[in-house]
Each structure stands twice: as C-alpha cells, then as structure tokens.
Design an enzyme around this catalytic site. Structure first.
Site, short mmCIF file in Angstrom:
data_model
loop_
_atom_site.label_atom_id
_atom_site.label_comp_id
_atom_site.label_asym_id
_atom_site.label_seq_id
_atom_site.Cartn_x
_atom_site.Cartn_y
_atom_site.Cartn_z
N ALA A 1 -11.51 30.75 -14.91
CA ALA A 1 -12.46 31.13 -15.96
C ALA A 1 -13.61 32.01 -15.44
CB ALA A 1 -13.03 29.88 -16.62
N ASN B 1 -7.54 33.70 -7.52
CA ASN B 1 -7.42 33.31 -8.92
C ASN B 1 -8.76 32.65 -9.27
OD1 ASN B 1 -6.93 32.41 -11.45
ND2 ASN B 1 -4.96 31.44 -11.00
N HIS C 1 -13.92 35.85 -15.97
CA HIS C 1 -14.45 36.46 -17.19
C HIS C 1 -15.97 36.37 -17.30
CE1 HIS C 1 -10.21 36.13 -17.99
NE2 HIS C 1 -10.27 34.81 -17.98
N ARG D 1 -10.49 36.61 -22.71
CA ARG D 1 -9.81 36.67 -21.41
C ARG D 1 -9.37 38.09 -21.06
NH1 ARG D 1 -8.86 31.15 -20.35
NH2 ARG D 1 -8.58 30.01 -22.30
N ARG E 1 -3.53 36.79 -24.37
CA ARG E 1 -4.24 35.58 -24.81
C ARG E 1 -5.52 35.94 -25.56
NH1 ARG E 1 -4.67 31.55 -20.04
NH2 ARG E 1 -5.21 30.19 -21.79
N PRO F 1 -11.92 27.09 -10.95
CA PRO F 1 -12.01 25.87 -11.73
C PRO F 1 -10.77 25.52 -12.55
CG PRO F 1 -13.37 27.59 -12.70
CD PRO F 1 -12.92 28.08 -11.34
N ASN F 2 -10.49 24.24 -12.56
CA ASN F 2 -9.41 23.62 -13.36
C ASN F 2 -8.01 23.89 -12.81
OD1 ASN F 2 -11.19 22.47 -15.38
ND2 ASN F 2 -11.55 24.58 -16.02
N ARG G 1 -2.19 20.51 -16.93
CA ARG G 1 -3.02 21.32 -17.81
C ARG G 1 -2.18 22.32 -18.61
NH1 ARG G 1 -6.60 26.33 -15.59
NH2 ARG G 1 -7.76 26.67 -17.51
N HIS H 1 -3.52 35.94 -11.75
CA HIS H 1 -3.51 34.94 -12.82
C HIS H 1 -2.09 34.46 -13.04
CE1 HIS H 1 -7.61 36.02 -13.69
NE2 HIS H 1 -7.24 37.29 -13.63
N GLU I 1 -6.65 40.26 -7.33
CA GLU I 1 -6.92 39.35 -8.45
C GLU I 1 -5.59 38.87 -9.00
OE1 GLU I 1 -9.10 41.19 -11.68
OE2 GLU I 1 -8.59 39.57 -13.07
N ASP J 1 -19.98 40.42 -7.16
CA ASP J 1 -20.87 40.98 -6.13
C ASP J 1 -20.46 40.55 -4.73
OD1 ASP J 1 -22.29 42.27 -8.08
OD2 ASP J 1 -24.06 40.97 -7.99
N TYR K 1 0.58 27.33 -18.45
CA TYR K 1 0.48 27.47 -16.99
C TYR K 1 1.71 26.94 -16.24
CZ TYR K 1 -4.37 28.51 -18.09
OH TYR K 1 -5.51 29.09 -18.59
N SER L 1 -1.12 33.22 -16.00
CA SER L 1 -0.80 33.67 -17.35
C SER L 1 -1.12 35.16 -17.49
CB SER L 1 -1.61 32.87 -18.38
OG SER L 1 -3.00 33.10 -18.21
C1 DQA Z 1 -6.15 31.91 -15.32
C2 DQA Z 1 -6.52 32.62 -16.62
C3 DQA Z 1 -7.96 32.34 -16.98
O1 DQA Z 1 -8.30 33.00 -18.19
C4 DQA Z 1 -8.19 30.86 -17.17
O2 DQA Z 1 -9.55 30.59 -17.43
C5 DQA Z 1 -7.69 30.04 -16.05
C6 DQA Z 1 -6.45 30.43 -15.38
C7 DQA Z 1 -4.64 32.04 -14.99
O3 DQA Z 1 -4.28 31.81 -13.83
O4 DQA Z 1 -3.84 32.36 -15.88
O5 DQA Z 1 -8.24 28.99 -15.72
O6 DQA Z 1 -6.86 32.51 -14.26
#
Ligand code: DQA
Length: 144
Positions: A76, A73, A79, A110, A106, A9-10, A17, A99, A97, A86, A22, A101
């Site tokens: 959110a 990635n 977390h 997170r 942070r 998401p996002n 953003r 990210h 995994e 699962d 980011y 950031s």
């Molecule tokens: C993120 C870090 C997450 O905590 C955050 O919710 C994101 C982006 C990152 O790529 O740094 O949406 O996964």
C-alpha cells in the site's frame, strides 16, 4: 550479485489475505522459490517484510554499499509514500517495483505509484512469479 527483496505492509498475511487477488502462496513459500531460483542464477538474496514505512526507509538507506539491486513490493505504501520514493532516489541503487496483482486492473487509487518514477522498471500482475521475474530482470538486465 546481491539482491535485497523488501516487502511492505500486509504481505505477511499472504495465503490468508484475499486469495482471489493475491493467490494462496504464503510469503515464506514465495521466499523459498526466490532463494531456489537465485541459487541457480548465482545471486545472493536477502528477503524481508515489515508493516512499518520507516523500517522500509531504513532498509533502503542501509542497502547502499551492501546490495546491487533492490526488489521492492511496497504494497500500500506504493500509492502513498513520498518517504520511500525519496529513499530510493537518495541511495541510487537500481530498484525494481513489483506487485503480485495487476494494480492497473484494480481500484483507481492503485493506479498511481509514487515510486515508479525512481524505479528501474515495474513488474505487476504475475502473482508470485512477479518475484521470480524481478530476479531474472536483476540478474539479466542490471548485472550487464
Ligand atoms: C500489492 C498491490 C497494492 O496495491 C496493495 O496495497 C498490496 C499488494 C500487490 O502486490 O499486488 O498490499 O503491492
């Protein structure tokens, strides 16, 4: 080697953003870099984004038999999502995994990832390069 890049998401808003966190690259620009580098490494890439938790779960399930590695990635959902954790555990495909950031620099919420314990490894904090580093890890570590 077939690698599935999944974005949660996002991440469709990258570029707009919180650029101080980011960066200014859009997800499409990151995808283009990944595809260019993958071609050099001889890897095949599928690159997707969704804002929906269940869609990520479906894509992880459907990856079985179709992809060698997942680069995730989960944004959110990293977390919060037992369902994504699962799904990774159920399909047994090596998952990296990532990210953009450094989540450990942070907010406290997170610092906890529900997916790390079922992932092969974690790359965080390198902006768009986190994606390229994951590609390298997939090709150099998991292929051998
Ligand atoms: C993120 C870090 C997450 O905590 C955050 O919710 C994101 C982006 C990152 O790529 O740094 O949406 O996964």
């Amino acid at each position: 080697m077939k690698i599935l890049f999944l974005n949660g998401p996002n991440l469709n808003l990258l570029g707009l953003r919180e650029p101080e966190i980011y960066g200014s690259a859009t997800l499409a620009q990151i995808e283009a870099k990944v595809r260019k580098h993958a071609a050099k490494l001889g890897a095949e890439v599928d690159f997707r984004q969704t804002n929906l938790e269940g869609e990520l779960v479906n894509w992880i399930q459907q990856a079985r038999g179709n992809f060698d590695v997942i680069v995730l990635n989960a944004a959110a959902y990293t977390h919060t999502s037992v369902a994504i954790r699962d799904a990774i555990s159920a399909v047994g495909i090596p998952t990296i995994e990532i990210h953009l950031s450094n989540v450990h620099r942070r907010e406290e919420f997170r610092h906890k990832s529900l997916i790390s314990s079922v992932c092969r490894g974690i790359i965080a904090g390198f902006g768009p390069n986190s994606y390229l580093l994951a590609l390298e890890a997939a090709v150099n570590d998991i292929r051998n």
